[in-house]
Design an enzyme around this catalytic site. Structure first.
Site, PDB file in Angstrom:
ATOM      1  N   SER A  40      33.013  10.222  -6.855  1.00  0.00           N
ATOM      2  CA  SER A  40      33.726   9.426  -7.859  1.00  0.00           C
ATOM      3  C   SER A  40      33.969  10.312  -9.067  1.00  0.00           C
ATOM      4  O   SER A  40      33.026  10.849  -9.647  1.00  0.00           O
ATOM      5  CB  SER A  40      32.859   8.216  -8.226  1.00  0.00           C
ATOM      6  OG  SER A  40      33.426   7.500  -9.307  1.00  0.00           O
ATOM      7  N   LYS A  47      37.324   9.370  -5.023  1.00  0.00           N
ATOM      8  CA  LYS A  47      37.618   8.159  -5.811  1.00  0.00           C
ATOM      9  C   LYS A  47      37.939   8.593  -7.223  1.00  0.00           C
ATOM     10  O   LYS A  47      37.188   9.366  -7.825  1.00  0.00           O
ATOM     11  CB  LYS A  47      36.401   7.242  -5.777  1.00  0.00           C
ATOM     12  CG  LYS A  47      36.320   6.192  -6.881  1.00  0.00           C
ATOM     13  CD  LYS A  47      35.250   5.154  -6.533  1.00  0.00           C
ATOM     14  CE  LYS A  47      34.532   4.641  -7.775  1.00  0.00           C
ATOM     15  NZ  LYS A  47      33.481   3.642  -7.437  1.00  0.00           N
ATOM     16  N   LYS A  94      38.797   7.363 -11.114  1.00  0.00           N
ATOM     17  CA  LYS A  94      38.799   6.276 -12.083  1.00  0.00           C
ATOM     18  C   LYS A  94      40.199   6.186 -12.685  1.00  0.00           C
ATOM     19  O   LYS A  94      40.823   7.223 -12.985  1.00  0.00           O
ATOM     20  CB  LYS A  94      37.772   6.558 -13.181  1.00  0.00           C
ATOM     21  CG  LYS A  94      36.340   6.541 -12.681  1.00  0.00           C
ATOM     22  CD  LYS A  94      35.921   5.131 -12.300  1.00  0.00           C
ATOM     23  CE  LYS A  94      34.458   5.079 -11.935  1.00  0.00           C
ATOM     24  NZ  LYS A  94      33.995   3.720 -11.607  1.00  0.00           N
ATOM     25  N   ASP A  97      39.447   3.322  -8.821  1.00  0.00           N
ATOM     26  CA  ASP A  97      38.558   2.293  -9.369  1.00  0.00           C
ATOM     27  C   ASP A  97      38.951   2.055 -10.818  1.00  0.00           C
ATOM     28  O   ASP A  97      38.915   2.974 -11.637  1.00  0.00           O
ATOM     29  CB  ASP A  97      37.097   2.764  -9.276  1.00  0.00           C
ATOM     30  CG  ASP A  97      36.106   1.700  -9.754  1.00  0.00           C
ATOM     31  OD1 ASP A  97      36.540   0.589 -10.115  1.00  0.00           O
ATOM     32  OD2 ASP A  97      34.891   1.994  -9.755  1.00  0.00           O
ATOM     33  N   GLU A 155      39.796  -0.466  -6.233  1.00  0.00           N
ATOM     34  CA  GLU A 155      38.544  -1.137  -6.592  1.00  0.00           C
ATOM     35  C   GLU A 155      38.673  -1.819  -7.942  1.00  0.00           C
ATOM     36  O   GLU A 155      39.088  -1.211  -8.925  1.00  0.00           O
ATOM     37  CB  GLU A 155      37.422  -0.078  -6.613  1.00  0.00           C
ATOM     38  CG  GLU A 155      36.032  -0.630  -6.856  1.00  0.00           C
ATOM     39  CD  GLU A 155      34.957   0.463  -6.825  1.00  0.00           C
ATOM     40  OE1 GLU A 155      35.213   1.562  -6.302  1.00  0.00           O
ATOM     41  OE2 GLU A 155      33.854   0.200  -7.335  1.00  0.00           O
ATOM     42  N   ASP A 166      33.897  -4.846  -6.899  1.00  0.00           N
ATOM     43  CA  ASP A 166      32.630  -4.289  -7.379  1.00  0.00           C
ATOM     44  C   ASP A 166      32.048  -5.309  -8.372  1.00  0.00           C
ATOM     45  O   ASP A 166      31.302  -6.213  -7.981  1.00  0.00           O
ATOM     46  CB  ASP A 166      32.901  -2.914  -8.014  1.00  0.00           C
ATOM     47  CG  ASP A 166      31.672  -2.267  -8.644  1.00  0.00           C
ATOM     48  OD1 ASP A 166      30.610  -2.894  -8.689  1.00  0.00           O
ATOM     49  OD2 ASP A 166      31.760  -1.106  -9.123  1.00  0.00           O
ATOM     50  N   LYS A 218      26.339  -2.922  -4.654  1.00  0.00           N
ATOM     51  CA  LYS A 218      25.375  -2.293  -5.567  1.00  0.00           C
ATOM     52  C   LYS A 218      24.255  -3.296  -5.714  1.00  0.00           C
ATOM     53  O   LYS A 218      24.447  -4.378  -6.282  1.00  0.00           O
ATOM     54  CB  LYS A 218      25.996  -2.050  -6.943  1.00  0.00           C
ATOM     55  CG  LYS A 218      26.947  -0.884  -7.040  1.00  0.00           C
ATOM     56  CD  LYS A 218      27.501  -0.744  -8.451  1.00  0.00           C
ATOM     57  CE  LYS A 218      28.590   0.308  -8.477  1.00  0.00           C
ATOM     58  NZ  LYS A 218      29.403   0.217  -9.710  1.00  0.00           N
ATOM     59  N   GLY A 226      27.733   3.387  -6.609  1.00  0.00           N
ATOM     60  CA  GLY A 226      26.746   4.091  -7.420  1.00  0.00           C
ATOM     61  C   GLY A 226      27.004   3.831  -8.886  1.00  0.00           C
ATOM     62  O   GLY A 226      28.066   3.328  -9.268  1.00  0.00           O
TER      63      GLY A 226
HETATM   64  O1  OSB Z   1      32.290   1.237 -10.987  1.00  0.00           O
HETATM   65  O2  OSB Z   1      31.404   2.385  -9.461  1.00  0.00           O
HETATM   66  C1  OSB Z   1      31.556   2.140 -10.664  1.00  0.00           C
HETATM   67  C2  OSB Z   1      29.698   4.787 -12.718  1.00  0.00           C
HETATM   68  C3  OSB Z   1      29.296   4.041 -13.796  1.00  0.00           C
HETATM   69  C4  OSB Z   1      29.654   2.723 -13.871  1.00  0.00           C
HETATM   70  C5  OSB Z   1      30.412   2.139 -12.860  1.00  0.00           C
HETATM   71  C6  OSB Z   1      30.792   2.868 -11.737  1.00  0.00           C
HETATM   72  C7  OSB Z   1      30.448   4.230 -11.701  1.00  0.00           C
HETATM   73  C8  OSB Z   1      30.857   5.118 -10.615  1.00  0.00           C
HETATM   74  C9  OSB Z   1      29.949   6.267 -10.306  1.00  0.00           C
HETATM   75  O3  OSB Z   1      31.901   5.017 -10.018  1.00  0.00           O
HETATM   76  C10 OSB Z   1      29.695   6.416  -8.848  1.00  0.00           C
HETATM   77  C11 OSB Z   1      28.551   7.367  -8.622  1.00  0.00           C
HETATM   78  O4  OSB Z   1      27.394   7.068  -8.991  1.00  0.00           O
HETATM   79  O5  OSB Z   1      28.811   8.420  -8.044  1.00  0.00           O
HETATM   80 MG    MG Z   2      33.289   0.397  -9.364  1.00  0.00          MG
END
Ligand code: OSB
Ligand code: MG
Length: 375
Positions: free
Chosen positions: A141, A167, A169, A194, A219, A244, A268, A296
């Site tokens: 990510s 992934k 953001k 995401d 996402e 999520d 999660k 994560g």
């Molecule tokens: O939405 O998945 C999420 C990190 C902080 C808060 C929200 C998210 C995330 C990530 C990190 O996408 C994913 C990772 O831990 O590799």
């Molecule tokens: Mg997410």
């Protein structure tokens, strides 16, 4: 079984590079580690919350408050079953509304404690006798970047490292054009996005345009309580929507799927209030033929290993946000650190509990505050 003490250890670890999501930037990841003690054994957990409420309302402060001022008295004052203590504590916490990350942390520590006492990996307890995998597939990510070249370099490195999907953001102003450039540069790589709730129904037409990009999924485009808006978007696009933040409980997840608000679920356990709830979501998705993967939250080693263990269940059929330790930290708090193998997978530990050692010297180095709760 009596719990004799609960350690709450607040640490802060600098990320190797700042991580930007639609709501803000994380540079130093704060987290609360929880360790429960019983009859010479112990169990580790890591609460998902950060210093600021960028993801949900919970923070290190709210988790500490709820555990220290509410849960501790009952946890320390009762006799818990030797087998199934984690399930008992999960059921017990069901009487309190909200605060899933605080509940999840206590439950997780109970799972690790029970697994260590029985001398089995925590994955074996999570699987409940079902067949599990011995490696889990991993995607990466990547946060929002102002400079396309910086992002392109990170993607190139992630592909070279062997991550199985990328992934990205996204947020308003950091979406369509960036994604088109990524496709132009990198072709048909497994790519998803995401939004962390960053859009509203007014952005619907823009989000529909993402459908042409061949993304593995989109996402959480809208706020967590906007199930109808997610369903409206899903009805207009072929790309699966993945929930999520919205998937707050097994019941809400089932309702979201009934409404057509998503076709994939990010699990999660921290957001759902525990491993038992995460496994319940896994099971209900499996029954409906809906794939899941493990999300994560920039976890350190303890949270990561619990996530690796849960991702061994059979319906985790997509790449998980479970990158190697070094993708986040110069030095993770566990020994050995989590590493990626040549196939873009992480091995599931075979030792008791979470399977790796937590390094006291590093906890001291990263420590912000620490307390021990006793009866
Ligand atoms: O939405 O998945 C999420 C990190 C902080 C808060 C929200 C998210 C995330 C990530 C990190 O996408 C994913 C990772 O831990 O590799
Ligand atoms: Mg997410």
């Amino acid at each position: 079984m009596r719990i004799e003490a609960i350690d709450l250890i607040h640490i802060s670890i600098p990320l190797v590079s700042p991580f930007r999501i639609s709501r803000g930037v994380i540079s130093d990841r704060h987290m609360l580690l929880v360790r429960v003690h019983s009859e010479g054994a112990f169990g580790w957990a890591e609460a998902g919350a950060d210093l600021l409420p960028l993801y949900t309302y919970e923070t290190v402060g709210t988790v500490r408050h709820v555990i220290a001022d509410l849960f501790a008295e009952e946890i320390l004052g009762r006799d818990w079953p030797d087998e199934g203590g984690a399930l008992a504590v999960a059921e017990h916490h069901g009487k309190w509304p909200w605060h899933p990350m605080a509940k999840a942390a206590i439950e997780e520590a109970f799972w690790d404690l029970e697994a260590r006492r029985r001398g089995v990996p925590v994955a074996e307890l999570y699987s409940g006798g079902r067949p599990t995998r011995d490696r889990v597939e991993v995607g990466i990510s990547l946060g929002i970047q102002d400079e396309f070249e910086v992002l392109a370099e990170q993607i190139e490195k992630a592909l070279a490292d062997g991550y199985r999907r990328i992934k990205l953001k996204i947020a308003r102003g950091h979406d369509l054009a960036v994604l088109r450039s990524v496709r132009d540069r990198f072709g048909d790589i497994p790519l998803m996005v995401d939004a962390n709730c960053g859009y509203t129904s007014e952005d619907m037409d823009l989000l529909v345009e993402l459908d042409d990009l061949g993304l593995v999924m989109i996402e959480q485009p809208f706020e967590y309580d906007e199930l109808e808006t997610h369903a409206a978007l899903q009805s207009r696009i072929d790309t699966p929507i993945c929930l999520d933040e919205s998937a707050k409980s097994p019941a809400i997840t089932a309702r979201a799927l009934d409404m057509g608000a998503a076709r994939i679920i990010n699990i999660k356990c921290s957001r759902l209030g525990g491993r038992a709830a995460g496994i319940a979501v896994h099971d209900l998705c499996e029954e409906r033929g809906v794939p899941v993967w493990c999300g994560g939250m920039l976890e350190a080693g303890v949270g990561r290993l619990h996530n690796v263990a849960v991702a061994t269940l059979p319906n985790f059929t997509m790449s998980n946000d479970l990158s190697a330790s070094r993708r986040y930290w110069k030095r993770d708090i566990i020994d050995p650190e989590v590493e990626l193998d040549a196939d873009g997978c992480v091995a599931v530990p075979t030792g008791p509990g979470i399977g790796h050692t937590v390094r006291d010297d590093l906890l001291e180095r990263y420590q912000v505050a620490r307390e021990t709760l006793r009866p």
